[in-house]
Design a protein around this motif. Structure first.
Motif, PDB file in Angstrom:
ATOM      1  N   SER A   1       0.833  -1.219   0.000  1.00  0.00           N
ATOM      2  CA  SER A   1       0.000   0.000   0.000  1.00  0.00           C
ATOM      3  C   SER A   1       0.863   1.263   0.000  1.00  0.00           C
TER       4      SER A   1
ATOM      5  N   ARG B   1       6.909  -8.808   7.663  1.00  0.00           N
ATOM      6  CA  ARG B   1       6.258  -8.659   8.970  1.00  0.00           C
ATOM      7  C   ARG B   1       6.806  -9.706   9.925  1.00  0.00           C
TER       8      ARG B   1
ATOM      9  N   PHE C   1      -6.725   3.102   5.686  1.00  0.00           N
ATOM     10  CA  PHE C   1      -6.601   3.891   4.445  1.00  0.00           C
ATOM     11  C   PHE C   1      -7.794   3.735   3.513  1.00  0.00           C
TER      12      PHE C   1
ATOM     13  N   ALA D   1      -9.781  -4.763   0.661  1.00  0.00           N
ATOM     14  CA  ALA D   1      -9.996  -3.694  -0.323  1.00  0.00           C
ATOM     15  C   ALA D   1     -10.884  -2.611   0.287  1.00  0.00           C
TER      16      ALA D   1
ATOM     17  N   PHE E   1      -7.007  -2.177  -3.429  1.00  0.00           N
ATOM     18  CA  PHE E   1      -7.055  -3.554  -2.906  1.00  0.00           C
ATOM     19  C   PHE E   1      -5.640  -4.067  -2.715  1.00  0.00           C
TER      20      PHE E   1
HETATM   21  N1  DAH Z   1      -2.394  -3.400   3.048  1.00  0.00           N
HETATM   22  C1  DAH Z   1      -3.356  -4.356   3.525  1.00  0.00           C
HETATM   23  C2  DAH Z   1      -2.622  -5.460   4.266  1.00  0.00           C
HETATM   24  O1  DAH Z   1      -1.493  -5.642   4.066  1.00  0.00           O
HETATM   25  C3  DAH Z   1      -4.143  -4.938   2.402  1.00  0.00           C
HETATM   26  C4  DAH Z   1      -5.047  -3.939   1.797  1.00  0.00           C
HETATM   27  C5  DAH Z   1      -6.330  -3.795   2.280  1.00  0.00           C
HETATM   28  C6  DAH Z   1      -4.636  -3.141   0.780  1.00  0.00           C
HETATM   29  C7  DAH Z   1      -7.202  -2.871   1.768  1.00  0.00           C
HETATM   30  C8  DAH Z   1      -5.504  -2.201   0.226  1.00  0.00           C
HETATM   31  C9  DAH Z   1      -6.790  -2.076   0.733  1.00  0.00           C
HETATM   32  O2  DAH Z   1      -5.146  -1.413  -0.781  1.00  0.00           O
HETATM   33  O3  DAH Z   1      -7.612  -1.188   0.212  1.00  0.00           O
HETATM   34  O4  DAH Z   1      -3.167  -6.153   5.022  1.00  0.00           O
END
Ligand code: DAH
Length: 347
Positions: free
Chosen positions: A179, A203, A258, A291, A314
């Motif tokens: 992201s 992570r 976000f 997402a 997403f």
């Molecule tokens: N960044 C989140 C994660 O790593 C996944 C994610 C969720 C990305 C929603 C997105 C979003 O762009 O809109 O768990």
């Protein structure tokens, strides 16, 4: 003046000589060489016979010519016969030496495969490219701002606990999510934006379904009038291409800082078709990605006019997709480089 008898004897001697010389030949090439020498108009024993006509008395000329010609025809036939014999034998020898034994086991050609996660990455890139997405590759080292703050996750935000972070220094860290790439793209580019960002994320997390390093694919669309319906439409098309026709999605409410609203996306089980099986744990649905509609705070932080533009985003874990699609029950199988495991997937 030569006497016809004498010449007849000479012709008989030539005939005997030709026979004995041909006996000695061992190849069609040798026959050819010998024939050339014998039939030469100037120097050949047969080829030059007619030159001797001058020495023959007139009344015997016809008889001599006939005999000489007979010898010539005989020799030609003989050469042809022997030549054919050699050529046949030579062809047979060649066939024999070039013969293919179709019962021999074949030579094994070992060819490598792309890693299953690379295969999934490429499939997704292909599907999204056909929808007009461009690929943006971010960096694995990020600073706190791009990985968290700009994604509406300030320092004391509880959502930071969702992702145990490897810090390199108080400011720099190994990105926990692709992201972070959204912010770089929105800073560099004005809408319309339609990007895809694959890459490694990190992570502090380690069990059968989690690895400290794994791969994500981020997607971001920003344009006029974008809403959750656009996201759902795109996802339905995606899963049909990825998991087969008849596959569909459902959205469940979730939380990401976000996005607002945020959703978890489930795909209808592509193994049992939704009836319920081991893969979908009897539910008919499998969770595949997170997402949502991009939070206006995130857009505004990047200088995007939220009166005019909105977006969806997403993020999908690619090891998870590979595990579901190819039936791995432990994420470690994707990191152990065991070719007996990896070679099985050539999708
Ligand atoms: N960044 C989140 C994660 O790593 C996944 C994610 C969720 C990305 C929603 C997105 C979003 O762009 O809109 O768990």
């Amino acid at each position: 003046m030569a006497d016809l008898n004498e010449l007849s004897e000479k012709l008989a001697a030539i005939r005997a000589e030709v026979l004995s010389e041909l006996e000695k030949t061992t190849s069609s090439k040798a026959v050819y060489e010998y024939k050339k020498a014998v039939m030469d108009g100037k120097t050949g024993v047969i080829g030059s016979l007619m030159r001797q006509m001058g020495k023959i008395p007139n009344e015997q000329k016809a008889e001599f010519g006939k005999k000489a010609n007979e010898l010539k025809v005989w020799a030609q036939e003989k050469f042809e016969e022997i030549d054919k014999k050699f050529k046949d034998a030579e062809a047979r020898a060649r066939y024999e030496s070039e013969k293919i034994d179709v019962t021999m086991p074949s030579v094994k050609h070992v060819h490598g495969n792309l890693h299953p996660v690379t295969q999934v990455t490429n499939q997704l890139i292909e599907i999204f490219s056909s929808m007009g997405f461009e690929v943006f590759e971010g960096t694995e080292i990020e600073n706190d701002y791009y990985n968290f703050t700009a994604l509406n996750t300030p320092a004391d935000h509880p959502a930071r606990d969702m992702q145990d972070t490897f810090y390199l220094s108080p400011e720099f860290l190994l990105r926990t999510q692709t992201s972070a790439g959204q912010i770089h793209v929105m800073e560099a580019k004005k809408p319309p934006i339609k990007i895809l960002s694959p890459g490694k994320v990190f992570r502090s997390d380690d069990d059968a379904t989690h690895s400290p390093m794994f791969t994500q694919m981020e997607g971001l669309v920003v344009d006029e009038g974008i809403n959750l319906g656009d996201l759902k439409g795109m996802l339905d098309e995606l899963v049909q291409k990825m998991f087969g026709e008849g596959t569909t999605t459902r959205l469940r409410p979730s939380y990401f800082p976000f996005t607002e609203p945020s959703v978890e996306v489930d795909v209808s089980c592509f193994q049992c078709g939704g009836k319920g099986c081991k893969l979908c744990k009897g539910t008919g649905w499998i969770e595949v990605l997170g997402a949502g509609v991009v939070n206006t705070k995130v857009l505004e932080g990047c200088g995007i006019d939220t009166e005019k533009y909105s977006g969806f985003a997403f993020g999908v874990g690619l090891e998870r997709i590979a595990m579901l699609k190819y039936g791995y029950n432990n994420i470690k199988l994707l990191f152990e480089s065991d070719l007996r495991v990896l070679d099985q997937i050539d999708d």
